[in-house]
Design a protein around this motif. Structure first.
Motif, short mmCIF file in Angstrom:
data_model
loop_
_atom_site.label_atom_id
_atom_site.label_comp_id
_atom_site.label_asym_id
_atom_site.label_seq_id
_atom_site.Cartn_x
_atom_site.Cartn_y
_atom_site.Cartn_z
N GLY A 113 -8.70 -0.19 -9.59
CA GLY A 113 -7.85 0.87 -10.14
C GLY A 113 -6.79 0.35 -11.09
O GLY A 113 -6.69 0.80 -12.24
N LEU A 114 -5.99 -0.63 -10.66
CA LEU A 114 -4.89 -1.11 -11.49
C LEU A 114 -5.40 -1.79 -12.75
O LEU A 114 -4.78 -1.72 -13.81
N LYS B 203 -1.41 5.78 -0.23
CA LYS B 203 -2.26 4.92 0.62
C LYS B 203 -1.50 3.73 1.20
O LYS B 203 -1.69 3.38 2.35
N TYR B 204 -0.69 3.10 0.34
CA TYR B 204 -0.01 1.87 0.79
C TYR B 204 1.41 2.16 1.27
O TYR B 204 2.29 1.33 1.16
N ARG C 89 -7.03 -7.50 -4.50
CA ARG C 89 -6.53 -6.75 -3.34
C ARG C 89 -5.58 -7.67 -2.59
O ARG C 89 -5.93 -8.81 -2.29
N ALA C 90 -4.37 -7.20 -2.30
CA ALA C 90 -3.38 -8.06 -1.65
C ALA C 90 -3.78 -8.29 -0.19
O ALA C 90 -4.46 -7.45 0.40
N ASN D 70 -2.22 5.37 -4.80
CA ASN D 70 -1.82 4.08 -4.22
C ASN D 70 -0.49 4.19 -3.48
O ASN D 70 -0.31 3.62 -2.40
N ASP E 148 7.31 4.10 -4.35
CA ASP E 148 6.99 4.40 -2.96
C ASP E 148 7.82 3.56 -2.00
O ASP E 148 8.50 2.62 -2.41
N THR F 23 -11.10 -0.76 -3.87
CA THR F 23 -12.05 -1.57 -4.63
C THR F 23 -11.35 -2.66 -5.44
O THR F 23 -11.98 -3.58 -5.93
N GLY F 24 -10.04 -2.52 -5.64
CA GLY F 24 -9.32 -3.49 -6.47
C GLY F 24 -9.63 -3.32 -7.95
O GLY F 24 -9.45 -4.25 -8.73
P1 ADP Z 1 -7.47 -0.39 -4.59
O1 ADP Z 1 -6.31 0.44 -4.19
O2 ADP Z 1 -8.73 0.40 -4.75
O3 ADP Z 1 -7.65 -1.62 -3.77
P2 ADP Z 1 -6.03 -0.94 -7.06
O4 ADP Z 1 -6.50 -1.72 -8.24
O5 ADP Z 1 -5.52 0.42 -7.29
O6 ADP Z 1 -7.25 -0.96 -6.06
O7 ADP Z 1 -4.91 -1.81 -6.37
C1 ADP Z 1 -5.12 -3.20 -6.22
C2 ADP Z 1 -4.31 -3.73 -5.07
O8 ADP Z 1 -2.92 -3.72 -5.42
C3 ADP Z 1 -4.42 -2.94 -3.81
O9 ADP Z 1 -5.57 -3.28 -3.05
C4 ADP Z 1 -3.10 -3.30 -3.11
O10 ADP Z 1 -3.24 -4.57 -2.49
C5 ADP Z 1 -2.14 -3.46 -4.26
N1 ADP Z 1 -1.38 -2.22 -4.51
C6 ADP Z 1 -1.59 -1.32 -5.50
N2 ADP Z 1 -0.66 -0.34 -5.46
C7 ADP Z 1 0.16 -0.64 -4.44
C8 ADP Z 1 1.33 -0.01 -3.89
N3 ADP Z 1 1.84 1.11 -4.39
N4 ADP Z 1 1.93 -0.61 -2.82
C9 ADP Z 1 1.43 -1.76 -2.31
N5 ADP Z 1 0.34 -2.40 -2.78
C10 ADP Z 1 -0.29 -1.85 -3.82
#
Ligand code: ADP
Length: 414
Positions: A365-366, A306-307, A350-351, A303, A331, A362-363
């Protein structure tokens, strides 16, 4: 009697009469004002009572010792009692609260909440259940808000609802998702297999455009298979069908492996990765299921990549804090909007700044990260600033030899 004496007496009587009537007038005005104020207070009280009675949610106001100061009709109905009978009683004698099957003393729970300046919420998925004084139970959602006198917390307002129906809907939704995922697994596997045959040329030659179309299809099918597997994994964890196989895991070692695997993606996105160790180079291990813990760390690091933004960094810091290991994954990316704070660890979150299509996700992971960390007696939190970056903090108890008696059960079904 001399005439001037008579004059003084007459004037004195007249003055006393004037003063007396002034005093009477003043007292009458005070009485009138007090009556007016009383009527106003009574009117406001009636208005407040009418508002509180007409609200669907149960409202209980407690002081710092969690004694009930006020209870509305709905709270009385939920607790099966006349609201007036609850006033003055300690809330723990009226109901008890359990979370996720683990019964905790309501006094202790409320004490964690009451007296803080934070607003605390619990909803469907948080697993709180109320037991009434008659022994009946219902799942509950609540908001605890502190109230102040001269900026000092003097009690709390508890707004709560019976969420039996919402919990049933949530369970039905989970069952549906689990059923649908099972059904999708086989056809998706077969699609991938056929697409791969085309891409390998086993089913005839493809044009350049055809190859590109199949490659795109392959990517989408892979994404769907990943999603279905995650959903099935979540159902298994939630239903308690996953047996962890904990072992002593060396975190720096595990991080080296993960970094090697994600290096390519980081390079592609022009993001640099660093590991920083604070307070020594070696750390005692942590006691976790290695596969699951690796998923947790990979998810957070991935993450962070990616972000992020091109030219950005991901710093992984390890620090021993007494009997715990703190792992921070920081990050310099897009950040998480402040208004999403309560939803970040929920399923399918997902933000808005991440779901514009540029980064696939997929939203889930966290949600899984939090589920596993808390199951393993760890803690997770995060700090984020929009446009500047995000840091996830994990604290795990260190394995200091005391868990050696735990024998590793059967490997988790993955
Ligand atoms: P995914 O990455 O597959 O969408 P996650 O559950 O890992 O699912 O993350 C959920 C959401 O949280 C992401 O879609 C993103 O909007 C936000 N997010 C997670 N990690 C970060 C990060 N390091 N920086 C910014 N936004 C994040």
């Amino acid at each position: 009697m001399p005439a001037d004496n008579l004059f003084y007496i007459t004037n004195g009587v007249a003055l006393s009469a004037v003063l007396f009537s002034l005093y009477i007038a003043y007292s009458m005005r005070t009485v009138y004002r007090l009556r007016q104020a009383k009527a106003r207070v009574e009117y406001e009280q009636r208005q407040l009572n009418a508002i509180l009675s007409s609200m669907g949610e149960g409202i209980v106001v407690v002081d710092l010792k969690v004694n009930v100061l006020l209870m509305n009709q709905a709270a009385g109905a939920l607790l099966r009692m006349a609201p007036a009978d609850g006033i003055g009683k300690n809330i723990t004698s009226l109901m008890n609260l359990a979370v996720k099957g683990e019964r905790r003393d309501l006094y202790a729970i409320l004490h964690d909440f009451v007296g803080t300046v934070d607003i605390i919420r619990a909803g469907v998925g948080d697993g709180y259940v109320v037991t009434r004084h008659d022994g009946r139970e219902f799942p509950v959602s609540f908001v605890v808000t502190p109230f102040f006198d001269n900026r000092v917390v003097i009690g709390a307002i508890i707004v709560f609802s019976d969420i039996t129906r919402e919990v049933e809907i949530d369970r039905a939704k989970d069952e549906f998702v689990s059923f649908a995922s099972h059904q999708l697994r086989t056809p998706l596997g077969s699609m991938r297999w056929n697409i791969e045959m085309f891409l390998d040329g086993a089913l005839g030659r493809l044009t350049k455009e055809g190859k590109q179309a199949f490659a795109d299809m392959h990517e989408s099918v892979q994404f769907l298979i990943g999603l279905v597997n995650k959903l099935l994994d979540i159902s298994r964890i939630e239903e308690g069908r996953v047996i962890d196989a904990p072992a002593a895991v060396d975190v720096p070692d595990m991080l080296n492996g993960i970094i090697k695997r994600v290096w390519g993606e980081a390079e592609q996105r022009n993001v640099t990765l660093h590991v920083e160790k604070r307070g020594g180079k070696n750390f005692p291990p942590v006691w976790v299921d290695p596969d699951r813990f690796e998923d947790v760390l990979s998810n957070l690091i991935s993450n962070g990549i990616k972000y992020n933004r091109p030219g950005g960094t991901v710093i992984i810091t390890l620090e021993r804090r007494d009997k715990e290991l703190m792992i921070a994954i920081s990050d310099t990316g897009i950040g998480i909007p402040q208004e999403d704070r309560s939803r970040v660890f929920s399923k399918f979150y997902r933000a808005s700044n991440a779901s514009d299509g540029s980064v696939k996700g997929t939203g889930l992971g966290l949600f899984m990260v939090k589920l596993y960390i808390e199951k393993s007696h760890g803690k997770i939190s995060y700090e984020s600033e929009l446009g500047k970056g995000t840091t996830f903090f994990i604290t795990m108890p260190l394995f200091l030899g005391t868990m050696s008696a735990v024998t590793a059960p059967e490997k988790s079904k993955r």
